[in-house]
Write a protein that holds these residues in place. Sequence first.
Motif, mmCIF file in Angstrom:
data_model
loop_
_atom_site.group_PDB
_atom_site.id
_atom_site.type_symbol
_atom_site.label_atom_id
_atom_site.label_comp_id
_atom_site.label_asym_id
_atom_site.label_seq_id
_atom_site.Cartn_x
_atom_site.Cartn_y
_atom_site.Cartn_z
ATOM 1 N N LEU A 286 -10.684 5.872 7.348
ATOM 2 C CA LEU A 286 -11.296 5.781 6.230
ATOM 3 C C LEU A 286 -9.715 6.162 6.148
ATOM 4 O O LEU A 286 -9.779 5.989 4.124
ATOM 5 N N LYS A 287 -8.576 5.517 6.520
ATOM 6 C CA LYS A 287 -7.353 4.781 5.562
ATOM 7 C C LYS A 287 -8.331 3.741 4.467
ATOM 8 O O LYS A 287 -8.548 3.468 4.729
ATOM 9 N N LYS B 260 -10.407 19.520 -1.562
ATOM 10 C CA LYS B 260 -9.748 18.632 -0.860
ATOM 11 C C LYS B 260 -8.698 17.862 -1.755
ATOM 12 O O LYS B 260 -7.835 17.889 -1.139
ATOM 13 N N ASN B 261 -8.582 17.572 -3.029
ATOM 14 C CA ASN B 261 -7.756 17.049 -3.427
ATOM 15 C C ASN B 261 -6.403 18.179 -4.031
ATOM 16 O O ASN B 261 -5.216 18.246 -3.340
ATOM 17 N N SER C 183 -2.846 0.758 -4.724
ATOM 18 C CA SER C 183 -2.516 2.110 -3.399
ATOM 19 C C SER C 183 -4.822 2.150 -3.900
ATOM 20 O O SER C 183 -4.936 1.837 -5.371
ATOM 21 N N ALA C 184 -4.993 2.845 -3.239
ATOM 22 C CA ALA C 184 -6.787 3.523 -3.643
ATOM 23 C C ALA C 184 -6.550 4.381 -3.970
ATOM 24 O O ALA C 184 -7.316 5.504 -4.637
ATOM 25 N N SER C 185 -4.824 5.136 -3.783
ATOM 26 C CA SER C 185 -4.921 6.825 -4.453
ATOM 27 C C SER C 185 -4.482 6.735 -5.933
ATOM 28 O O SER C 185 -4.639 6.034 -6.612
ATOM 29 N N TRP D 186 -9.125 16.594 5.271
ATOM 30 C CA TRP D 186 -10.215 16.035 5.556
ATOM 31 C C TRP D 186 -10.598 16.762 6.446
ATOM 32 O O TRP D 186 -12.239 17.149 6.634
ATOM 33 N N ASP E 12 0.293 5.086 0.726
ATOM 34 C CA ASP E 12 -0.307 6.013 1.727
ATOM 35 C C ASP E 12 0.065 5.551 3.410
ATOM 36 O O ASP E 12 -1.298 4.079 3.621
ATOM 37 N N SER F 162 -14.711 8.851 1.468
ATOM 38 C CA SER F 162 -14.392 8.683 2.169
ATOM 39 C C SER F 162 -15.512 10.248 2.687
ATOM 40 O O SER F 162 -15.656 10.266 3.730
ATOM 41 N N ASN G 215 -3.919 9.575 -6.802
ATOM 42 C CA ASN G 215 -2.553 10.109 -6.918
ATOM 43 C C ASN G 215 -0.819 9.473 -6.645
ATOM 44 O O ASN G 215 -0.461 10.162 -6.195
ATOM 45 N N VAL H 69 -10.205 3.963 2.643
ATOM 46 C CA VAL H 69 -10.896 4.241 1.671
ATOM 47 C C VAL H 69 -11.018 5.371 0.238
ATOM 48 O O VAL H 69 -10.299 6.550 0.694
ATOM 49 N N SER H 70 -11.276 4.900 -0.124
ATOM 50 C CA SER H 70 -11.587 5.638 -1.900
ATOM 51 C C SER H 70 -12.145 7.497 -1.549
ATOM 52 O O SER H 70 -12.660 7.420 -0.720
ATOM 53 N N TYR I 218 -4.769 18.753 -0.783
ATOM 54 C CA TYR I 218 -4.108 17.404 -0.199
ATOM 55 C C TYR I 218 -2.776 17.570 -1.301
ATOM 56 O O TYR I 218 -2.161 17.426 -1.211
ATOM 57 N N ASP J 216 0.946 -0.710 0.812
ATOM 58 C CA ASP J 216 -0.283 0.429 0.205
ATOM 59 C C ASP J 216 1.106 1.382 -0.283
ATOM 60 O O ASP J 216 2.248 0.802 0.382
#
Length: 218
Positions: free
Chosen positions: A44-45, A76-77, A114-116, A25, A11, A52, A118, A47-48, A80, A9
């Motif tokens: 939320l970790k 939010k993005n 990863s779910a990210s 967030w 993040d 989220s 980014n 989680v998309s 981030y 993973d």
Amino acid sequence: MHKKGFIFDLDGVIVDTAKYHFLAWKKLASSLDIDFTEEENEQLKGVSRVRSLEKILSWGNKTISEDKFKKLMSDKNEDYLSYIAKMDESEILPDVPKILDYLIVNSQPIALGSASKNARIILERVDLKKKFDAIVDGNDVSKAKPDPEVFLIAAKLLDIEPKNCIVFEDSVAGVTAANTANMISIGIGSEDVLGHADYIFKDFTEISEEFLQKLINN
Ligand code: BG6
Ligand code: MG
């Protein structure tokens, strides 16, 4: 020579970005007058991004229009990304390069799961992208963790059977995804949160070469 698929993973496992997701967030929640705790953040970790925001809204009992939802996601993005822009190699978590290099020297295939969305930018920023044989991120999946899709795609790309894959995860959802994929799950974090993992370590400094060798040979 034994070959296992090592799936990481991103993040909270490779880089310390979990704190930036939390800050972004938290700011968004405050703007909606929603109280947002560290315990909620834990959920939320892994989680998309969409899921989220849905969870935060439901915790705060808020309903908003589709347009406002899209705007908040993009705000939010942006927030981030402003943290990410300042990242460098110093934000790689302790001993991660050492572990990756050990696996590379021992000819073990390595993937990111990863779910990210980014993930690729972040790996480039910290100069670790070249160490991965395959990258699967939030742009490649249709079902978010705890669904095992992200790890199953990674296994396929590495050409290793799921039962011969080992997943490193810091999130509840990610450990569940690895277990559901029939992979060996290694929780990186605290036992209270990741008790369902096959093995748990506080961080990579606790993982020995002997342990890695055992994973490779078993
Ligand atoms: C996961 C993080 O890796 O990626 C989550 O643990 C985050 O906190 C998710 O929401 C999606 O990330 P991004 O970068 O696409 O918003
Ligand atoms: Mg994570």
